[in-house]
Design a protein around this motif. Structure first.
Motif, PDB file in Angstrom:
ATOM      1  N   LEU A  49      14.499  -0.530   4.346  1.00  8.47           N
ATOM      2  CA  LEU A  49      14.291  -1.195   5.129  1.00  8.47           C
ATOM      3  C   LEU A  49      15.367  -2.142   5.712  1.00  8.47           C
ATOM      4  O   LEU A  49      16.295  -2.712   4.880  1.00  8.47           O
ATOM      5  CB  LEU A  49      13.309  -2.216   5.163  1.00  8.47           C
ATOM      6  CG  LEU A  49      11.752  -1.601   4.723  1.00  8.47           C
ATOM      7  CD1 LEU A  49      10.932  -2.692   3.995  1.00  8.47           C
ATOM      8  CD2 LEU A  49      11.035  -1.271   5.978  1.00  8.47           C
ATOM      9  N   GLY A  50      15.860  -1.973   6.891  1.00 12.68           N
ATOM     10  CA  GLY A  50      16.929  -2.859   7.626  1.00 12.68           C
ATOM     11  C   GLY A  50      16.491  -3.958   8.241  1.00 12.68           C
ATOM     12  O   GLY A  50      15.344  -4.333   8.428  1.00 12.68           O
ATOM     13  N   ASP A  51      17.388  -4.614   8.948  1.00 16.42           N
ATOM     14  CA  ASP A  51      16.975  -5.736   9.861  1.00 16.42           C
ATOM     15  C   ASP A  51      16.132  -5.371  11.006  1.00 16.42           C
ATOM     16  O   ASP A  51      16.488  -4.414  11.596  1.00 16.42           O
ATOM     17  CB  ASP A  51      18.431  -6.605  10.422  1.00 16.42           C
ATOM     18  CG  ASP A  51      19.038  -7.344   9.609  1.00 16.42           C
ATOM     19  OD1 ASP A  51      18.371  -7.781   8.631  1.00 16.42           O
ATOM     20  OD2 ASP A  51      20.248  -7.558   9.958  1.00 16.42           O
ATOM     21  N   GLY A  52      15.002  -6.187  11.154  1.00 17.53           N
ATOM     22  CA  GLY A  52      13.949  -5.734  12.130  1.00 17.53           C
ATOM     23  C   GLY A  52      13.065  -4.947  11.683  1.00 17.53           C
ATOM     24  O   GLY A  52      11.992  -4.571  12.462  1.00 17.53           O
ATOM     25  N   SER A 199      14.002  10.532  11.807  1.00 19.54           N
ATOM     26  CA  SER A 199      14.598   9.397  11.336  1.00 19.54           C
ATOM     27  C   SER A 199      13.474   8.313  10.804  1.00 19.54           C
ATOM     28  O   SER A 199      12.345   8.374  10.992  1.00 19.54           O
ATOM     29  CB  SER A 199      15.054   8.858  12.661  1.00 19.54           C
ATOM     30  OG  SER A 199      16.170   9.778  13.243  1.00 19.54           O
ATOM     31  N   ALA A 200      14.169   7.444  10.003  1.00 19.14           N
ATOM     32  CA  ALA A 200      12.873   6.550   9.467  1.00 19.14           C
ATOM     33  C   ALA A 200      12.561   5.386  10.510  1.00 19.14           C
ATOM     34  O   ALA A 200      13.661   4.612  10.661  1.00 19.14           O
ATOM     35  CB  ALA A 200      13.661   5.867   8.182  1.00 19.14           C
ATOM     36  N   THR A 201      11.319   5.368  10.662  1.00 11.35           N
ATOM     37  CA  THR A 201      10.966   4.522  11.975  1.00 11.35           C
ATOM     38  C   THR A 201       9.985   3.443  11.411  1.00 11.35           C
ATOM     39  O   THR A 201       9.597   2.429  12.131  1.00 11.35           O
ATOM     40  CB  THR A 201      10.646   5.285  13.141  1.00 11.35           C
ATOM     41  OG1 THR A 201       9.445   5.688  13.027  1.00 11.35           O
ATOM     42  CG2 THR A 201      11.753   6.036  13.787  1.00 11.35           C
ATOM     43  N   ILE A 202       9.283   3.630  10.557  1.00  9.77           N
ATOM     44  CA  ILE A 202       8.179   2.853  10.131  1.00  9.77           C
ATOM     45  C   ILE A 202       8.750   1.579   9.687  1.00  9.77           C
ATOM     46  O   ILE A 202       9.784   1.469   8.887  1.00  9.77           O
ATOM     47  CB  ILE A 202       7.446   3.410   8.790  1.00  9.77           C
ATOM     48  CG1 ILE A 202       6.717   4.944   9.345  1.00  9.77           C
ATOM     49  CG2 ILE A 202       6.230   2.650   8.338  1.00  9.77           C
ATOM     50  CD1 ILE A 202       5.919   4.912  10.259  1.00  9.77           C
ATOM     51  N   THR A 203       8.003   0.432   9.914  1.00  7.80           N
ATOM     52  CA  THR A 203       8.451  -1.015   9.588  1.00  7.80           C
ATOM     53  C   THR A 203       7.372  -1.738   8.558  1.00  7.80           C
ATOM     54  O   THR A 203       6.264  -1.469   8.802  1.00  7.80           O
ATOM     55  CB  THR A 203       8.725  -1.786  10.790  1.00  7.80           C
ATOM     56  OG1 THR A 203       7.527  -2.130  11.413  1.00  7.80           O
ATOM     57  CG2 THR A 203       9.738  -1.141  11.735  1.00  7.80           C
ATOM     58  N   ALA A 204       7.733  -2.743   7.967  1.00  3.67           N
ATOM     59  CA  ALA A 204       6.801  -3.140   7.119  1.00  3.67           C
ATOM     60  C   ALA A 204       6.083  -4.202   7.782  1.00  3.67           C
ATOM     61  O   ALA A 204       4.850  -4.475   7.571  1.00  3.67           O
ATOM     62  CB  ALA A 204       7.645  -4.052   6.052  1.00  3.67           C
ATOM     63  N   SER A 205       6.271  -4.810   8.958  1.00  2.00           N
ATOM     64  CA  SER A 205       5.914  -5.731   9.827  1.00  2.00           C
ATOM     65  C   SER A 205       4.494  -4.950  10.360  1.00  2.00           C
ATOM     66  O   SER A 205       3.496  -5.194  10.716  1.00  2.00           O
ATOM     67  CB  SER A 205       6.211  -6.356  10.749  1.00  2.00           C
ATOM     68  OG  SER A 205       7.083  -5.486  11.679  1.00  2.00           O
ATOM     69  N   ASP A 206       4.827  -3.504  10.940  1.00  2.00           N
ATOM     70  CA  ASP A 206       3.856  -2.646  11.304  1.00  2.00           C
ATOM     71  C   ASP A 206       2.748  -2.480  10.393  1.00  2.00           C
ATOM     72  O   ASP A 206       1.487  -2.375  10.549  1.00  2.00           O
ATOM     73  CB  ASP A 206       4.508  -1.401  11.946  1.00  2.00           C
ATOM     74  CG  ASP A 206       4.978  -1.674  13.180  1.00  2.00           C
ATOM     75  OD1 ASP A 206       5.211  -2.626  13.928  1.00  2.00           O
ATOM     76  OD2 ASP A 206       6.076  -0.582  13.396  1.00  2.00           O
ATOM     77  N   GLU A 207       3.058  -2.154   9.118  1.00  2.00           N
ATOM     78  CA  GLU A 207       2.077  -2.055   8.070  1.00  2.00           C
ATOM     79  C   GLU A 207       1.324  -3.034   7.687  1.00  2.00           C
ATOM     80  O   GLU A 207       0.004  -3.021   7.589  1.00  2.00           O
ATOM     81  CB  GLU A 207       2.768  -1.366   6.734  1.00  2.00           C
ATOM     82  CG  GLU A 207       3.446   0.007   6.863  1.00  2.00           C
ATOM     83  CD  GLU A 207       2.504   1.185   7.333  1.00  2.00           C
ATOM     84  OE1 GLU A 207       1.521   1.308   6.532  1.00  2.00           O
ATOM     85  OE2 GLU A 207       2.843   1.742   8.013  1.00  2.00           O
ATOM     86  N   GLN A 208       1.940  -4.350   7.752  1.00  2.00           N
ATOM     87  CA  GLN A 208       1.097  -5.485   7.533  1.00  2.00           C
ATOM     88  C   GLN A 208       0.155  -5.702   8.435  1.00  2.00           C
ATOM     89  O   GLN A 208      -0.873  -6.204   8.129  1.00  2.00           O
ATOM     90  CB  GLN A 208       1.957  -6.660   7.427  1.00  2.00           C
ATOM     91  CG  GLN A 208       1.636  -7.870   6.652  1.00  2.00           C
ATOM     92  CD  GLN A 208       2.369  -9.024   6.492  1.00  2.00           C
ATOM     93  OE1 GLN A 208       3.244  -9.446   7.188  1.00  2.00           O
ATOM     94  NE2 GLN A 208       2.614  -9.590   5.284  1.00  2.00           N
ATOM     95  N   ALA A 209       0.510  -5.667   9.722  1.00  2.00           N
ATOM     96  CA  ALA A 209      -0.272  -5.780  10.947  1.00  2.00           C
ATOM     97  C   ALA A 209      -1.539  -4.894  10.754  1.00  2.00           C
ATOM     98  O   ALA A 209      -2.631  -5.186  11.234  1.00  2.00           O
ATOM     99  CB  ALA A 209       0.434  -5.564  12.057  1.00  2.00           C
ATOM    100  N   THR A 210      -1.213  -3.528  10.622  1.00  2.00           N
ATOM    101  CA  THR A 210      -2.238  -2.486  10.520  1.00  2.00           C
ATOM    102  C   THR A 210      -3.068  -3.034   9.183  1.00  2.00           C
ATOM    103  O   THR A 210      -4.311  -2.655   9.630  1.00  2.00           O
ATOM    104  CB  THR A 210      -1.623  -1.050  10.294  1.00  2.00           C
ATOM    105  OG1 THR A 210      -0.629  -0.845  11.464  1.00  2.00           O
ATOM    106  CG2 THR A 210      -2.885  -0.165  10.049  1.00  2.00           C
ATOM    107  N   ALA A 211      -2.848  -3.261   8.263  1.00  2.00           N
ATOM    108  CA  ALA A 211      -3.498  -3.836   7.048  1.00  2.00           C
ATOM    109  C   ALA A 211      -4.544  -4.785   7.426  1.00  2.00           C
ATOM    110  O   ALA A 211      -5.662  -4.995   6.809  1.00  2.00           O
ATOM    111  CB  ALA A 211      -2.764  -3.987   5.767  1.00  2.00           C
ATOM    112  N   GLY A 212      -4.036  -5.600   8.458  1.00  2.00           N
ATOM    113  CA  GLY A 212      -5.012  -7.138   8.608  1.00  2.00           C
ATOM    114  C   GLY A 212      -5.940  -6.948   9.661  1.00  2.00           C
ATOM    115  O   GLY A 212      -6.631  -7.775   9.874  1.00  2.00           O
ATOM    116  N   ARG A 213      -5.918  -5.564  10.285  1.00  2.00           N
ATOM    117  CA  ARG A 213      -6.950  -5.211  11.350  1.00  2.00           C
ATOM    118  C   ARG A 213      -8.376  -5.093  10.515  1.00  2.00           C
ATOM    119  O   ARG A 213      -8.504  -4.492   9.352  1.00  2.00           O
ATOM    120  CB  ARG A 213      -6.540  -3.913  12.130  1.00  2.00           C
ATOM    121  CG  ARG A 213      -5.453  -4.378  13.068  1.00  2.00           C
ATOM    122  CD  ARG A 213      -4.908  -3.036  13.722  1.00  2.00           C
ATOM    123  NE  ARG A 213      -3.686  -3.356  14.259  1.00  2.00           N
ATOM    124  CZ  ARG A 213      -2.910  -2.284  14.757  1.00  2.00           C
ATOM    125  NH1 ARG A 213      -3.198  -1.007  14.609  1.00  2.00           N
ATOM    126  NH2 ARG A 213      -1.845  -2.751  15.476  1.00  2.00           N
TER     127      ARG A 213
END
Length: 213
Positions: A49-52, A199-213
């Motif tokens: 994971l990189g910045d953002g 290309s690697a495009t998945i982000t941790a914030s997206d995963e966290q938001a998805t899990a919280g739904r």
């Protein structure tokens, strides 16, 4: 420990309900796209994971680095695990401060069997502090809350085919493992994208938001 089963290719044996490469039965789910290819160093680095791309408030501390074999072993063992091929690692700081840090390691092995052996050693033996990753991440996954003498650290461990991933978050967790889970899941999905030639495009914030739904 929670487990998902791998469909396998590239010489790794498939198993329908197994978390371990030896065929022991410990679950009924099936992991998608286990890591079976000999990923290049550049691909492993991109999967970090990189910045953002990490959790809100966290940013890359320094540069992504080439991993060393001993980093894929337990802290008490500074030797390279059997079958280790290559790896990558990255550190993250919280809101510009190094008081709280997070770390991600990716370790690629020659076979799923070698990765499984290293995974079991890596996660340790503090079963009372383990809880399953929900949903499971890869073929084998677990979260360890406050291991050893720690009072505010959370570890996440995952094996998918030939690849092991470790996430560590120090401080500010309040015992909540959701951040470690999100970083672990995002890193594996990024490895899967690289394996598929994307290309690697998945982000941790997206995963966290998805899990919280």
């Amino acid at each position: 420990m929670a487990a998902l089963t791998a469909c396998s290719s590239g010489g790794d044996k498939p198993s329908s309900t197994s978390s371990a490469p030896d065929g022991s039965r410990s679950g009924s789910s099936r992991a998608s796209k286990p890591i079976t290819k000999d990923l290049a160093q550049a691909g492993i680095t991109q999967a970090l994971l990189g910045d953002g791309e990490t959790l809100p408030g966290w940013s890359l501390h320094g540069n992504k680095e080439v991993g060393k074999g001993e980093s894929c072993n337990t802290s008490e063992n500074d030797t390279t695990p059997k079958g280790w091929v290559r790896g990558g690692r990255a550190a993250y700081e919280y809101k510009g401060s190094t008081r709280n840090m997070a770390f991600v390691h990716i370790c690629l092995f020659d076979t799923a069997e070698s990765a499984h052996s290293a995974y079991v050693a890596w996660k340790g033996t503090e079963a009372s502090k383990e809880q399953p990753a929900k949903p499971p991440v890869g073929d084998e996954s677990t979260l360890v809350i406050n291991p050893g003498a720690s009072t505010d650290s959370i570890y996440g461990f995952s094996r998918s085919g030939r690849a092991n991933i470790r996430v560590k978050i120090d401080g500010g967790n309040g015992g909540d493992p959701s951040g470690a889970q999100a970083m672990l899941t995002a890193t594996l999905k990024r490895l899967q994208q690289i394996q598929d030639g994307q290309s690697a495009t998945i982000t941790a914030s997206d995963e966290q938001a998805t899990a919280g739904r």
